[in-house]
Design an enzyme around this catalytic site. Structure first.
Site, PDB file in Angstrom:
ATOM      1  CG  ASP A 192      14.251   8.805   8.819  1.00 28.49           C
ATOM      2  OD1 ASP A 192      12.974   9.111   8.607  1.00 28.49           O
ATOM      3  OD2 ASP A 192      14.677   7.670   8.820  1.00 28.49           O
ATOM      4  CD  GLN A 242      12.873   1.026   7.411  1.00 28.69           C
ATOM      5  OE1 GLN A 242      12.647   1.988   6.948  1.00 28.69           O
ATOM      6  NE2 GLN A 242      12.112   0.891   8.890  1.00 28.69           N
ATOM      7  CE  LYS A 276       9.658   4.562   6.525  1.00 32.93           C
ATOM      8  NZ  LYS A 276      10.839   4.191   7.169  1.00 32.93           N
TER       9      LYS A 276
END
Ligand code: NDP
Length: 280
Positions: free
Chosen positions: A118, A95, A51
């Site tokens: 997200d 994460q 990422k």
């Protein structure tokens, strides 16, 4: 046909880079993404590295805050609050998975929905389900974009999704339905899985079991999308689908690696840029 996620992801990132370069040239600031991770899960480290690399490629300023698994949650909450209140931060992501004992839902829901790149806050999940505009979960958005890029029709198709996770499979079902597909969702309590997978036009597997989906689950001329990221007995990266065993009977299939994975990262960049556009 092999559905190449690397090509589609590169195309998305190229377009984002052009947009950011043009904005910066006209005096705007770059987009900014904050990644928070807790613990030292080796797979998560690889995902975060990918990422960061993608963000740097497209011109997103990215920083990664990492906490030990035994850290007081106060400090993580404190960071989220700080990023939530900063006008220069466009995207915040945690994460996953968090180590045992951490309350993922509580921390995710501290992220303002407009910075939830997200697409996992309760608000954004509800907006997605009710057909409202929102930042969408990256893996599901990536699968829809892969289908569009390869002209895989979704409207009127029968789609069987194996898995019912909040991160991947439930939002994917919502997004497939919004595209006009008829969706069947299977899980570990489904009796006779092949009864649902074999007749489908499109099968998506998101179970997390190496090469579980063999020839017996697959019909003819189906599109097979493999979300799983697993290791086989030799320690090699592989999907949920036994690729070599089923590829001849599919009309299209995603490989692992190089299928859905790169799309998840590209969609995270796309969500960050979408959030930035609104802020600038
Ligand atoms: P979860 O573990 O949260 O969900 C797995 C799902 O699979 C559950 O709903 C479970 O059912 C179901 N399942 C497990 N075994 C079976 C079985 N034998 N038959 C039918 N259903 C079964 O996983 P995630 O959704 O988070 O991730 C799935 C996979 O995708 C993992 O390999 C993960 O690493 C990968 N992944 C890949 C991404 C990418 O970018 N390519 C992004 C995110 C995840 P039940 O609910 O009944 O337990």
């Amino acid at each position: 046909m092999i559905i190449d996620g690397k090509i589609v992801a590169a195309d998305i990132k190229q377009r984002l880079k052009q947009e950011i370069d043009a904005a910066v040239a006209s005096g705007r600031r770059q987009p900014r993404l904050e990644i928070i991770s807790v613990g030292d899960d080796p797979a998560s480290k690889v995902y975060v590295r990918n990422k960061i690399k993608a963000a740097e490629e497209v011109g997103i300023v990215v920083s990664h805050l990492t906490f030990p698994a035994d850290e007081d949650t106060f400090w993580v909450r404190n960071s989220i609050e700080r990023y939530a209140g900063s006008p220069d931060v466009d995207g915040i992501m945690i994460q996953l998975p968090l180590p045992d004992g951490w309350n993922e839902r509580e921390l995710i829901d501290m992220i303002p929905p407009s910075k939830d790149v997200d697409g996992l806050t309760t608000t954004n999940i509800g907006r997605l389900r009710s057909g409202q505009k929102c930042l969408k979960p990256c893996t599901a958005a990536g699968i829809i974009d892969l289908c569009k890029y390869y002209d895989i029709e979704l409207d009127g198709k029968d789609v069987t999704i194996i898995g019912r996770s909040n991160i991947v499979s439930k939002p994917l079902a919502d997004m497939m339905m919004a595209e006009g597909a008829t969706v069947t969702q299977c899980h570990s309590h489904t009796k006779d899985l092949s009864k649902y997978t074999r007749p489908a036009d499109i099968v998506v597997s998101a179970i997390g079991k190496p090469k579980f989906i063999g020839r017996g689950y697959i019909g003819y001329e189906q599109v097979v999308i493999d979300v799983g990221i697993n290791r086989d007995e030799e320690g090699q990266l592989c999907g949920d689908v036994d690729f070599d065993n089923v590829k001849e009977s599919c009309s299209a299939i995603t490989p692992v690696p190089g299928g859905v994975g790169p799309m998840t990262v590209a969609e995270l960049m796309s969500n960050t840029v979408e959030s930035w556009r609104k802020r600038i």
